[in-house]
Design a protein around this motif. Structure first.
Motif: not given
Length: 409
Positions: A385-393, A298-304, A316-322
């Protein structure tokens, strides 16, 4: 075989609520030597160079493992091994906060810094004992929920000190603010006096050398000890790197300071608390091992999600969702991570081993977060942020090796 207690029985148990209240007592002093102190020094017209040096007062939180063996080895003559040290540390935090509030950063900023360093030392000492008490007081299956309640209490303490302190500072002098917030330490003091003392395990160190050497020997004799340390460094690395540089990211997308404060700070803080609570409850069902996997995913998906927001732009809606997804999963992941580290410790040396592991947990926040600004400039926000997502793997792939099924007790 006795039936396992229900979730509601565990949630209502005394150790869980003690974890919450002690977490509040641990979280309160942190921002009183951080953002609130910076605001006070800015108000007092202290130079920016001197204010930036105030970050060094946080060193005791990183170095607390150096004196943790003393708290395992020696027992105060009152209240026992854990509550005795807790009472002393909490009284020291309260007193040093009052002394800090009675300094004058405008005329003597270095005296203010010295008092802030004393507060941080006493607060880090309190953290050592609270972590040890929680591990020894909670049953193994309560570690996840207890960890989440502790983290929630910690965040509430930070909210009171950071947000509440700034609001109070608009209506009274900073010296009075520090006195009022020092009084909030009574929550921890009363909890310490009321809570029972955990039993002292057989084989606790009888010499100072034993208190230093035995925890290390016992830890490194276990299978995969070094892999576990690497996992602790990696598990929240991507999440930490992404979070280190988000404020400039939001401002760059055109979000106002009010939008960032309302959505990211206020709403986001409560989303993290909800995530921590939900994570603690789910750990009761899933166990620590599965929780580390699912919450880490879940953390990895949220970073994406930040990469997606970078492409959407100001919404603002996208910010609230993220922020909702990121803070919920971060709260859940932290609950599982803290429970995992607690389960690793030997109750004979809880203070020393947990202080070592939690200090190691803080390294990514200090070292790996430092170059994130430079990296984002080289890659652009979406790729960063894609790099941060990959770093979680890598951390996720290590879970099967470092977290054994028997950890899910």
């Amino acid at each position: 075989m006795l039936a396992k207690p229900s979730i509601w029985t565990v949630l209502a148990s005394r150790p869980i609520w003690v974890s919450l209240l002690m977490g509040f007592s641990s979280g309160l002093p942190l921002l009183l030597t951080g953002s609130l102190l910076q605001a006070w020094m800015t108000d007092a017209k202290v130079s920016l160079a001197e204010i930036s040096l105030m970050s060094l007062v946080g060193l005791p939180y990183t170095l607390k493992f150096l004196w943790a063996p003393l708290l395992d080895r020696f027992i105060p003559p009152f209240l026992g091994r854990r509550r005795g040290w807790l009472l002393l540390a909490q009284l020291a935090v309260l007193s040093s906060l009052v002394m800090l509030g009675n300094t004058d950063p405008a005329s003597n900023p270095w005296l203010t810094a010295s008092m802030a360093l004393l507060v941080a030392f006493c607060s880090a000492t309190q953290d050592i004992v609270v972590d040890a008490y929680r591990r020894e007081d909670l049953a193994d299956r309560e570690l996840g929920l207890g960890a989440s309640m502790y983290v929630n209490g910690y965040r509430i303490g930070m909210l009171l000190a950071g947000g509440g302190g700034l609001i109070l500072a608009d209506h009274m002098p900073f010296s009075a603010v520090y006195t009022v917030l020092a009084a909030a330490m009574l929550v921890g003091l009363i909890t310490t006096l009321i809570a029972p003392e955990p039993p002292v395990p057989h084989g606790t160190p009888s010499t100072l050398r034993g208190a230093v050497v035995e925890p290390l020997r016992q830890y490194f004799e276990r299978e995969g000890a070094w892999l576990i340390l690497i996992f602790i460094l990696l598990y929240k690395l991507g999440d930490t790197m992404a979070g280190a540089i988000t404020t400039p990211f939001y401002l760059g997308l055109g979000f106002s300071k009010t939008e960032i404060g309302a959505v990211v700070k206020l709403f986001g803080s409560w989303a993290t608390i909800v995530g921590g609570t939900l994570g603690g409850l789910l750990i009761l069902r899933l166990g620590i091992r599965q929780s580390l996997w699912w919450f880490g995913l879940g953390q990895m998906v949220s970073t994406l999600g930040f990469a997606i927001l970078a492409n959407i732009g100001h919404s603002r809606e996208a910010l609230v969702g993220v922020i909702t997804v990121e803070n919920l999963t971060s709260g859940m992941g932290t609950a599982a991570f803290v429970a995992f580290m607690g389960a690793l410790t030997d109750k004979r040396f809880t203070a020393t081993q947990y202080a070592l592991l939690s200090s190691l947990m803080g390294i990514p926040r200090v070292l790996f977060a430092a170059p994130t600004g430079w990296i984002s400039l080289q890659t652009g926000w979406p790729m960063f942020f894609l790099l941060c997502t990959v770093i979680a793997i890598p951390g996720l792939l290590m879970i099967r090796t470092v977290a054994k099924p028997e950890s899910d007790s």
